[in-house]
Write a protein that holds these residues in place. Structure first.
Motif, PDB file in Angstrom:
ATOM      1  N   GLY A 121      15.277 -57.488  23.793  1.00  0.00           N
ATOM      2  CA  GLY A 121      15.788 -57.104  25.107  1.00  0.00           C
ATOM      3  C   GLY A 121      16.702 -55.889  25.038  1.00  0.00           C
ATOM      4  N   LEU A 122      17.548 -55.813  24.017  1.00  0.00           N
ATOM      5  CA  LEU A 122      18.417 -54.650  23.850  1.00  0.00           C
ATOM      6  C   LEU A 122      17.605 -53.381  23.614  1.00  0.00           C
ATOM      7  CD1 LEU A 122      21.267 -56.052  21.580  1.00  0.00           C
ATOM      8  CD2 LEU A 122      21.493 -55.211  23.916  1.00  0.00           C
ATOM      9  N   ARG A 123      16.635 -53.485  22.732  1.00  0.00           N
ATOM     10  CA  ARG A 123      15.787 -52.323  22.444  1.00  0.00           C
ATOM     11  C   ARG A 123      15.041 -51.880  23.689  1.00  0.00           C
ATOM     12  NH1 ARG A 123      10.216 -52.546  20.600  1.00  0.00           N
ATOM     13  NH2 ARG A 123       9.585 -50.420  20.199  1.00  0.00           N
ATOM     14  N   ASN A 124      14.476 -52.824  24.413  1.00  0.00           N
ATOM     15  CA  ASN A 124      13.748 -52.482  25.640  1.00  0.00           C
ATOM     16  C   ASN A 124      14.668 -51.821  26.661  1.00  0.00           C
ATOM     17  OD1 ASN A 124      11.439 -53.564  24.565  1.00  0.00           O
ATOM     18  ND2 ASN A 124      11.582 -55.484  25.685  1.00  0.00           N
ATOM     19  N   TRP A 125      15.875 -52.366  26.812  1.00  0.00           N
ATOM     20  CA  TRP A 125      16.821 -51.805  27.776  1.00  0.00           C
ATOM     21  C   TRP A 125      17.159 -50.362  27.394  1.00  0.00           C
ATOM     22  CZ3 TRP A 125      21.429 -49.395  27.999  1.00  0.00           C
ATOM     23  CH2 TRP A 125      22.019 -49.273  29.265  1.00  0.00           C
ATOM     24  N   ALA A 126      17.444 -50.127  26.113  1.00  0.00           N
ATOM     25  CA  ALA A 126      17.800 -48.784  25.652  1.00  0.00           C
ATOM     26  C   ALA A 126      16.660 -47.798  25.911  1.00  0.00           C
ATOM     27  CB  ALA A 126      18.165 -48.810  24.173  1.00  0.00           C
ATOM     28  N   GLN A 127      15.439 -48.190  25.609  1.00  0.00           N
ATOM     29  CA  GLN A 127      14.295 -47.300  25.821  1.00  0.00           C
ATOM     30  C   GLN A 127      14.025 -47.072  27.297  1.00  0.00           C
ATOM     31  OE1 GLN A 127      11.913 -48.542  21.741  1.00  0.00           O
ATOM     32  NE2 GLN A 127      10.931 -48.954  23.664  1.00  0.00           N
ATOM     33  N   THR A 128      14.167 -48.100  28.107  1.00  0.00           N
ATOM     34  CA  THR A 128      13.883 -48.004  29.533  1.00  0.00           C
ATOM     35  C   THR A 128      14.912 -47.149  30.268  1.00  0.00           C
ATOM     36  OG1 THR A 128      12.819 -50.165  29.502  1.00  0.00           O
ATOM     37  CG2 THR A 128      13.542 -49.361  31.647  1.00  0.00           C
ATOM     38  N   HIS A 129      16.173 -47.244  29.869  1.00  0.00           N
ATOM     39  CA  HIS A 129      17.248 -46.585  30.618  1.00  0.00           C
ATOM     40  C   HIS A 129      17.788 -45.315  29.957  1.00  0.00           C
ATOM     41  CE1 HIS A 129      17.416 -49.778  33.559  1.00  0.00           C
ATOM     42  NE2 HIS A 129      17.287 -50.634  32.549  1.00  0.00           N
ATOM     43  N   MET A 130      17.150 -44.851  28.880  1.00  0.00           N
ATOM     44  CA  MET A 130      17.684 -43.690  28.164  1.00  0.00           C
ATOM     45  C   MET A 130      17.731 -42.438  29.027  1.00  0.00           C
ATOM     46  SD  MET A 130      19.080 -43.208  25.273  1.00  0.00           S
ATOM     47  CE  MET A 130      20.211 -41.883  25.621  1.00  0.00           C
ATOM     48  N   ALA A 131      16.705 -42.185  29.823  1.00  0.00           N
ATOM     49  CA  ALA A 131      16.695 -40.993  30.679  1.00  0.00           C
ATOM     50  C   ALA A 131      17.864 -41.031  31.664  1.00  0.00           C
ATOM     51  CB  ALA A 131      15.367 -40.880  31.427  1.00  0.00           C
ATOM     52  N   GLU A 132      18.127 -42.181  32.226  1.00  0.00           N
ATOM     53  CA  GLU A 132      19.236 -42.332  33.171  1.00  0.00           C
ATOM     54  C   GLU A 132      20.586 -42.109  32.476  1.00  0.00           C
ATOM     55  OE1 GLU A 132      20.951 -45.706  36.282  1.00  0.00           O
ATOM     56  OE2 GLU A 132      19.095 -46.079  35.179  1.00  0.00           O
ATOM     57  N   VAL A 133      20.734 -42.639  31.274  1.00  0.00           N
ATOM     58  CA  VAL A 133      21.972 -42.456  30.506  1.00  0.00           C
ATOM     59  C   VAL A 133      22.161 -40.980  30.163  1.00  0.00           C
ATOM     60  CG1 VAL A 133      23.106 -42.975  28.305  1.00  0.00           C
ATOM     61  CG2 VAL A 133      22.040 -44.813  29.611  1.00  0.00           C
ATOM     62  N   LEU A 134      21.101 -40.302  29.738  1.00  0.00           N
ATOM     63  CA  LEU A 134      21.203 -38.877  29.422  1.00  0.00           C
ATOM     64  C   LEU A 134      21.591 -38.059  30.646  1.00  0.00           C
ATOM     65  CD1 LEU A 134      18.141 -38.442  27.012  1.00  0.00           C
ATOM     66  CD2 LEU A 134      20.583 -38.388  26.417  1.00  0.00           C
ATOM     67  N   ALA A 135      21.014 -38.396  31.804  1.00  0.00           N
ATOM     68  CA  ALA A 135      21.367 -37.696  33.039  1.00  0.00           C
ATOM     69  C   ALA A 135      22.841 -37.923  33.380  1.00  0.00           C
ATOM     70  CB  ALA A 135      20.467 -38.173  34.182  1.00  0.00           C
TER      71      ALA A 135
END
Length: 145
Positions: A121-135
């Protein structure tokens, strides 16, 4: 004191918010990126796409070299130390097969599989939300410069 009472008392005594609680050490270990990635690798999560729980690969044994190839950027020393600590905590087993050369493989224990469900779940969350975090990082950096 009955066994059930002792277990209930032990649960109360483990409080990760207290500095002397051993669960803080465990949280420190399992929150490490290499631990998360090793557990995901041994759990069968090799694809870059977030796995659907129903279609996720089953946990399987992997050789040291397979894990090393899968985890880009991990040093031999860090991989060895992390695998040893996971074995020490009972999250994986290490099997040595007397071949030439010796074959060493690692596999999740039942305890490791239960933690793997969380790390997936942590890995999936990081991959799914990385673009939003970078923005968000770019937006914050633009406002602070």
């Amino acid at each position: 004191m009955k066994a059930a009472q002792k277990r209930a008392q032990a649960k109360v005594e483990y409080n990760a918010f207290l500095a002397e609680c051993p669960s803080q050490q465990l949280l420190d270990r399992i929150s490490d990126k290499w631990v998360v990635l090793i557990l995901c690798a041994l759990g069968g999560d090799h694809n870059p796409e977030p796995p659907c729980a129903a279609h996720a690969d089953a946990p399987k044994a992997m050789r040291y070299s397979e894990i090393a190839r899968l985890l880009a950027g991990v040093s031999q020393k860090m991989l060895t130390q992390t695998l040893r600590s996971l074995e020490h905590d009972g999250l994986l087993t290490r099997t040595v097969t007397p071949t030439v050369p010796v074959t060493v493989s690692y596999e999740l224990t039942d305890l490791g599989v239960s933690l793997h469900h969380m790390t997936r779940g942590l890995r999936n969350w990081a991959q799914t939300h990385m673009a939003e975090v970078l923005a968000n990082r770019e937006n914050c950096d633009a406002h602070t410069s």
